[in-house]
Design a protein around this motif. Structure first.
Motif, PDB file in Angstrom:
ATOM      1  N   PRO A  50      43.530  32.735  20.660  1.00  0.00           N
ATOM      2  CA  PRO A  50      42.493  32.987  20.201  1.00  0.00           C
ATOM      3  C   PRO A  50      41.411  32.012  20.633  1.00  0.00           C
ATOM      4  CG  PRO A  50      43.782  31.933  18.382  1.00  0.00           C
ATOM      5  CD  PRO A  50      44.690  32.231  19.677  1.00  0.00           C
ATOM      6  N   SER A  51      41.499  30.696  20.876  1.00  0.00           N
ATOM      7  CA  SER A  51      40.299  30.069  21.049  1.00  0.00           C
ATOM      8  C   SER A  51      39.885  30.427  22.474  1.00  0.00           C
ATOM      9  CB  SER A  51      40.659  28.599  20.865  1.00  0.00           C
ATOM     10  OG  SER A  51      41.661  28.089  21.778  1.00  0.00           O
ATOM     11  N   LYS A  52      40.887  30.610  23.387  1.00  0.00           N
ATOM     12  CA  LYS A  52      40.220  30.836  24.747  1.00  0.00           C
ATOM     13  C   LYS A  52      39.642  32.309  25.028  1.00  0.00           C
ATOM     14  CE  LYS A  52      41.473  27.414  25.164  1.00  0.00           C
ATOM     15  NZ  LYS A  52      42.228  26.230  24.351  1.00  0.00           N
ATOM     16  N   ALA A  53      40.196  32.875  23.912  1.00  0.00           N
ATOM     17  CA  ALA A  53      39.577  34.340  23.924  1.00  0.00           C
ATOM     18  C   ALA A  53      38.022  34.224  23.367  1.00  0.00           C
ATOM     19  CB  ALA A  53      40.013  35.345  22.903  1.00  0.00           C
ATOM     20  N   LEU A  54      37.779  33.426  22.531  1.00  0.00           N
ATOM     21  CA  LEU A  54      36.432  33.024  22.118  1.00  0.00           C
ATOM     22  C   LEU A  54      35.487  32.243  23.148  1.00  0.00           C
ATOM     23  CD1 LEU A  54      36.512  32.676  18.188  1.00  0.00           C
ATOM     24  CD2 LEU A  54      35.975  34.654  19.489  1.00  0.00           C
ATOM     25  N   LEU A  55      36.312  31.244  23.834  1.00  0.00           N
ATOM     26  CA  LEU A  55      35.632  30.446  24.677  1.00  0.00           C
ATOM     27  C   LEU A  55      35.253  31.407  25.920  1.00  0.00           C
ATOM     28  CD1 LEU A  55      37.805  27.345  24.640  1.00  0.00           C
ATOM     29  CD2 LEU A  55      35.467  27.267  24.803  1.00  0.00           C
ATOM     30  N   SER A  56      36.027  32.202  26.404  1.00  0.00           N
ATOM     31  CA  SER A  56      36.000  33.125  27.610  1.00  0.00           C
ATOM     32  C   SER A  56      34.662  34.221  27.085  1.00  0.00           C
ATOM     33  CB  SER A  56      36.934  34.174  27.917  1.00  0.00           C
ATOM     34  OG  SER A  56      38.059  33.600  28.317  1.00  0.00           O
ATOM     35  N   ALA A  57      34.551  34.737  25.884  1.00  0.00           N
ATOM     36  CA  ALA A  57      33.693  35.816  25.516  1.00  0.00           C
ATOM     37  C   ALA A  57      32.210  34.919  25.368  1.00  0.00           C
ATOM     38  CB  ALA A  57      33.889  36.157  24.164  1.00  0.00           C
ATOM     39  N   PRO A  77      21.253  39.826  26.592  1.00  0.00           N
ATOM     40  CA  PRO A  77      22.481  40.024  25.858  1.00  0.00           C
ATOM     41  C   PRO A  77      22.207  40.121  24.368  1.00  0.00           C
ATOM     42  CG  PRO A  77      22.394  37.834  26.610  1.00  0.00           C
ATOM     43  CD  PRO A  77      21.186  38.468  27.248  1.00  0.00           C
ATOM     44  N   LYS A  78      22.927  40.757  23.428  1.00  0.00           N
ATOM     45  CA  LYS A  78      23.049  40.683  22.196  1.00  0.00           C
ATOM     46  C   LYS A  78      24.107  40.424  21.615  1.00  0.00           C
ATOM     47  CE  LYS A  78      21.125  43.694  18.456  1.00  0.00           C
ATOM     48  NZ  LYS A  78      22.145  44.546  17.896  1.00  0.00           N
ATOM     49  N   LEU A  79      24.250  39.521  20.874  1.00  0.00           N
ATOM     50  CA  LEU A  79      25.786  39.049  20.197  1.00  0.00           C
ATOM     51  C   LEU A  79      26.069  40.112  18.890  1.00  0.00           C
ATOM     52  CD1 LEU A  79      28.179  37.148  20.007  1.00  0.00           C
ATOM     53  CD2 LEU A  79      26.878  35.881  18.185  1.00  0.00           C
ATOM     54  N   ASN A  80      27.388  40.557  19.186  1.00  0.00           N
ATOM     55  CA  ASN A  80      27.934  41.441  18.148  1.00  0.00           C
ATOM     56  C   ASN A  80      29.318  40.567  17.700  1.00  0.00           C
ATOM     57  OD1 ASN A  80      29.661  43.035  16.595  1.00  0.00           O
ATOM     58  ND2 ASN A  80      28.526  45.019  17.670  1.00  0.00           N
ATOM     59  N   LEU A  81      29.107  39.649  16.888  1.00  0.00           N
ATOM     60  CA  LEU A  81      30.119  38.759  16.575  1.00  0.00           C
ATOM     61  C   LEU A  81      31.329  39.435  16.002  1.00  0.00           C
ATOM     62  CD1 LEU A  81      30.958  35.753  16.398  1.00  0.00           C
ATOM     63  CD2 LEU A  81      30.143  35.736  13.912  1.00  0.00           C
ATOM     64  N   LYS A  82      31.170  40.574  15.276  1.00  0.00           N
ATOM     65  CA  LYS A  82      32.407  41.452  14.899  1.00  0.00           C
ATOM     66  C   LYS A  82      33.022  41.664  15.731  1.00  0.00           C
ATOM     67  CE  LYS A  82      32.667  44.411  10.970  1.00  0.00           C
ATOM     68  NZ  LYS A  82      32.299  45.538  10.308  1.00  0.00           N
ATOM     69  N   ASN A  83      32.437  42.438  16.699  1.00  0.00           N
ATOM     70  CA  ASN A  83      33.193  42.897  17.950  1.00  0.00           C
ATOM     71  C   ASN A  83      33.909  41.646  18.657  1.00  0.00           C
ATOM     72  OD1 ASN A  83      32.865  45.402  17.175  1.00  0.00           O
ATOM     73  ND2 ASN A  83      31.177  45.826  18.724  1.00  0.00           N
ATOM     74  N   MET A  84      33.105  40.650  18.908  1.00  0.00           N
ATOM     75  CA  MET A  84      33.893  39.305  19.714  1.00  0.00           C
ATOM     76  C   MET A  84      35.039  39.156  18.777  1.00  0.00           C
ATOM     77  SD  MET A  84      32.122  36.007  21.110  1.00  0.00           S
ATOM     78  CE  MET A  84      30.829  36.662  21.954  1.00  0.00           C
ATOM     79  N   MET A  85      35.157  39.122  17.571  1.00  0.00           N
ATOM     80  CA  MET A  85      36.101  38.616  16.990  1.00  0.00           C
ATOM     81  C   MET A  85      37.416  39.803  17.141  1.00  0.00           C
ATOM     82  SD  MET A  85      35.980  35.684  15.552  1.00  0.00           S
ATOM     83  CE  MET A  85      34.723  34.668  15.255  1.00  0.00           C
ATOM     84  N   LYS A  86      37.157  40.997  16.983  1.00  0.00           N
ATOM     85  CA  LYS A  86      38.018  42.061  17.356  1.00  0.00           C
ATOM     86  C   LYS A  86      38.715  41.995  18.567  1.00  0.00           C
ATOM     87  CE  LYS A  86      36.403  46.282  15.040  1.00  0.00           C
ATOM     88  NZ  LYS A  86      35.393  47.183  15.151  1.00  0.00           N
ATOM     89  N   PHE A  87      37.745  41.563  19.573  1.00  0.00           N
ATOM     90  CA  PHE A  87      38.373  41.152  20.682  1.00  0.00           C
ATOM     91  C   PHE A  87      39.456  40.079  21.006  1.00  0.00           C
ATOM     92  CE2 PHE A  87      37.900  38.202  24.475  1.00  0.00           C
ATOM     93  CZ  PHE A  87      38.648  38.787  25.499  1.00  0.00           C
ATOM     94  N   LYS A  88      38.919  39.116  20.072  1.00  0.00           N
ATOM     95  CA  LYS A  88      39.898  38.052  19.981  1.00  0.00           C
ATOM     96  C   LYS A  88      41.276  38.293  19.381  1.00  0.00           C
ATOM     97  CE  LYS A  88      39.512  35.820  16.231  1.00  0.00           C
ATOM     98  NZ  LYS A  88      39.610  35.565  15.298  1.00  0.00           N
ATOM     99  N   ASP A  89      41.107  39.214  18.227  1.00  0.00           N
ATOM    100  CA  ASP A  89      42.259  39.709  17.501  1.00  0.00           C
ATOM    101  C   ASP A  89      43.202  40.272  18.314  1.00  0.00           C
ATOM    102  OD1 ASP A  89      41.232  38.022  15.248  1.00  0.00           O
ATOM    103  OD2 ASP A  89      40.320  39.991  14.307  1.00  0.00           O
ATOM    104  N   GLY A  90      42.631  41.172  19.253  1.00  0.00           N
ATOM    105  CA  GLY A  90      43.229  42.190  20.225  1.00  0.00           C
ATOM    106  C   GLY A  90      44.113  41.249  21.329  1.00  0.00           C
TER     107      GLY A  90
END
Ligand code: NAI
Length: 462
Positions: A50-57, A77-90
Motif C-alpha cells: 500500500p505504501s508503494k501504491a500511494l508513493l506512485s500515485a 491536477p485535482k486530488l481525489n484522495l478517496k479515489n487514491m485510497m481506493k486505488f491503493k486498496d485495489g
C-alpha cells in the motif's frame, strides 16, 4: 480435529508464504497459519505494497503539479484522495488474493486464526491442534512507539494509520527520519501537507552512505520537507485540535513546543512474538526480543525454526523471502546459504535511495583500502530526457583486487539500478567487469557503468 503436516508455517508475510510455497514445491505437506483476514502479512496489507501504491500515485500528482509544465504539458491536477485510497486498496486486494491463489495452487492448507505453539511439533489454532515435524515462525514485526506516547491511529499514527488518512493534514510531524518516516512523509508532503521530520541523529537514513544521506536530505528539503535533526521528541499529546509536541536537542538543552494535525511515529519496529507460547515451549530470545536461531534458522528447541523480521538482520521482505526459501531447501535435505552483506536496501522516495554491501565508513573502520567511482545522473542523457537529474551512483571497489565491495545510489529508479551491482557482487565481480559490460544507450544504467569506469578514473561523459 487434529491433522498432521510435514511443515506448519506461522505467519503469511513474504517470509512465511514464500517458505510455504517452496516447502510444497519440494513435496512437503504444508499448512500456513494466519490471524488476519487476508494473507500477505504486513508487507502486502499495511506495509510495502500500500505504501508503494500511494508513493506512485502521489509521485504522479506531484509531477503533474510541478513538472509537466516544463515538458510542455499544461494541466491543473485535482486530488481525489478517496479515489487514491481506493486505488491503493485495489492494489492490496489484488496482491493478497494473489497469495491466496498461490496457496491453493500449491495445495497449502490455510489455517485461519492465531497460531500458538503448545509443544514442540504441536500448533493450536482456535480450538484445533495440528501436528507438524517442523514449525516455522514467520510472524514478522510490529511498530514501536516512544515512552509515554500512545499511538491512537487517528492523530498519532503508525505507518498503518498513515496509509488510511481520510484527508490531507494541514501539518504533519514525522518522528524518525528512517525509511518509513521518509517514504510516508514524502507521500503526504506531495499531497499538500506541511511535513516536519524530527530525527534523533545528526542525519537522516542511519546506516546509509554519508554522502547519500546528506544529498538526500538536501533534495527532500528542496521538495518542501522541513528537517529537525539531532532532536528528540520528549512528549506528544493528542487533543481535540491536533497534537502538541515537545522537542529537545538530542544532546539536551532548551525545549521547543510544536503542534501538528497528525504525528507519524516511525522510530523502528520490534519482533512480533506475542501469543506464540514461546515461553511455555522454551524458545530463547535475544536481548532485543528477537528469536535466537542457528545458521540453519533452528531455534534452541528442535523442530522449531524462525525467519524474517522476528529474527536478527534487516527487517526487509526480500531478506525474509530468501530465508524462507533456504529454510525450505534445508528441510528437504538440500544445502543453502544467505550472504547478508548482499541484501540490497531501497527507500522508495523520489529520487530513490538504494544500497548494497559496505559503506565507506564501514570499509574505513575495518581498514580495507578501496577506490571510489562516482557519477552524477546530471551527466546522463536519459536522466536529462526524463527531467530527473538529481543524485549519483557511487561504487566502492577493493584497491587491491578491484572486487566490488559496495554501491550507493541516489537517483531515479535507484531500486532497480542497484540490482546489477548485487548480481556482480554475488559473482564476486570487479568494477572492471561492470565497466566492460555493454550497457544500452540511452538508459539510466549507463550511470552505473560510468561510476564503475570512474573507479579507474576513466569515466567518459564527465
Ligand atoms: P528505521 O530504523 O528505518 O528509522 C527509525 C528512525 O528513527 C532512525 O533514523 C532513528 O535514528 C530515528 N529515531 C529513533 N528514536 C528517535 C527519537 N526518539 N526521536 C527522533 N528520531 C528517532 O525505522 P522505520 O522507518 O520505522 O522502519 C522500520 C523497519 O521497517 C526498518 O527496519 C525498515 O528497514 C523497514 N522498512 C523498509 C522499507 C523499505 O525497504 N523500503 C519500507 C518501510 C519499512
Amino acid at each position: 480435529m487434529s491433522k498432521k503436516y510435514d511443515v506448519i508455517v506461522i505467519g503469511s508475510g513474504p517470509g512465511g508464504y514464500v517458505c510455504a510455497i517452496r516447502c510444497a514445491q519440494l513435496g512437503m505437506k504444508t499448512a500456513i497459519v494466519e490471524k488476519r483476514e487476508t494473507l500477505g502479512g504486513t508487507c502486502l496489507n499495511i506495509g510495502c505494497i500500500p505504501s508503494k501504491a500511494l508513493l506512485s500515485a502521489s509521485e504522479k500528482y506531484e509531477e503533474a503539479e510541478h513538472h509537466f509544465e516544463g515538458m510542455g504539458i499544461e494541466t491543473k491536477p485535482k486530488l481525489n484522495l478517496k479515489n487514491m485510497m481506493k486505488f491503493k486498496d485495489g492494489v492490496v486486494e489484488a496482491n493478497t488474493k494473489g497469495v491466496e491463489f498461490l496457496m491453493k495452487k500449491n495445495k497449502i492448507d490455510h489455517l485461519k486464526g492465531t497460531g500458538e505453539i503448545v509443544a514442540a511439533g504441536k500448533v493450536k489454532v482456535g480450538s484445533d491442534t495440528y501436528e507438524a515435524d517442523s514449525i516455522i515462525i514467520a510472524t514478522g514485526s510490529d511498530v514501536i512507539s516512544l515512552p509515554g506516547i500512545e499511538i491512537d491511529e487517528t492523530k498519532i499514527v503508525s505507518s498503518t494509520g498513515a496509509l488510511e488518512l481520510d484527508k490531507v493534514p494541514g501539518s504533519m510531524v514525522v518522528i524518525g527520519g528512517g525509511v518509513i518516516g521518509l517514504e510516508l512523509g514524502c507521500v503526504w508532503s506531495r499531497l499538500g501537507a506541511d511535513v516536519t521530520v524530527i530525527e534523533y541523529l545528526d542525519q537522516i537514513l542511519p546506516g546509509m552512505d554519508d554522502e547519500v544521506r546528506k544529498e538526500a536530505q538536501k533534495i527532500f528539503k528542496r521538495q518542501g520537507i522541513t528537517f529537525k535533526t539531532a532532536s528528540k521528541v520528549t512528549s506528544a499529546k493528542a487533543g481535540s485540535k491536533g497534537v502538541d509536541l515537545t522537542v529537545e536537542p538530542a544532546a539536551g538543552g532548551a525545549e521547543e513546543k510544536l503542534s501538528a494535525d497528525i504525528v507519524l511515529m516511525a522510530v523502528g519496529r520490534k519482533p512480533y512474538t506475542e501469543g506464540l507460547g514461546l515461553d511455555k515451549v522454551g524458545v530463547a530470545l535475544d536481548e532485543r526480543g528477537r528469536i535466537k536461531t542457528d545458521q540453519f534458522f533452528e531455534t534452541n528447541v528442535e523442530g522449531i525454526y524462525a525467519i524474517g523480521d522476528v529474527i536478527a538482520g534487516p527487517m526487509l521482505a526480500h531478506k525474509a523471502e530468501d530465508e524462507g526459501v533456504i529454510l525450505a531447501e534445508l528441510l528437504a535435505g538440500e544445502s543453502g546459504h544467505i550472504d547478508y552483506n548482499l541484501i540490497p536496501g531501497v527507500v522508495y522516495t523520489w529520487p530513490e535511495v538504494a544500497n548494497v554491501g559496505k559503506t565507506e565508513a564501514q570499509l574505513k573502520e575495518e581498514g580495507t583500502e578501496y577506490n571510489t567511482g562516482k557519477f552524477p545522473f546530471m551527466a546522463n542523457g536519459r536522466a536529462r530526457a526524463m527531467g530527473m537529474t538529481d543524485g549519483f551512483v557511487k561504487i566502492l571497489a577493493c584497491a587491491k583486487t578491484d572486487r566490488v565491495l559496495g554501491a550507493h545510489i541516489l537517483g531515479p529508479n535507484a531500486g532497480d539500478l542497484i540490482q546489477e551491482v548485487v548480481s556482480v557482487m554475488e559473482f564476486e565481480g570487479t568494477a572492471e567487469d561492470i565497466a566492460r559490460t555493454c550497457h544500452a544507450h540511452p538508459t539510466l544504467t549507463e550511470v552505473v557503468k560510468e561510476a564503475a569506469l570512474a573507479v579507474h578514473k576513466r569515466a567518459l561523459h564527465i
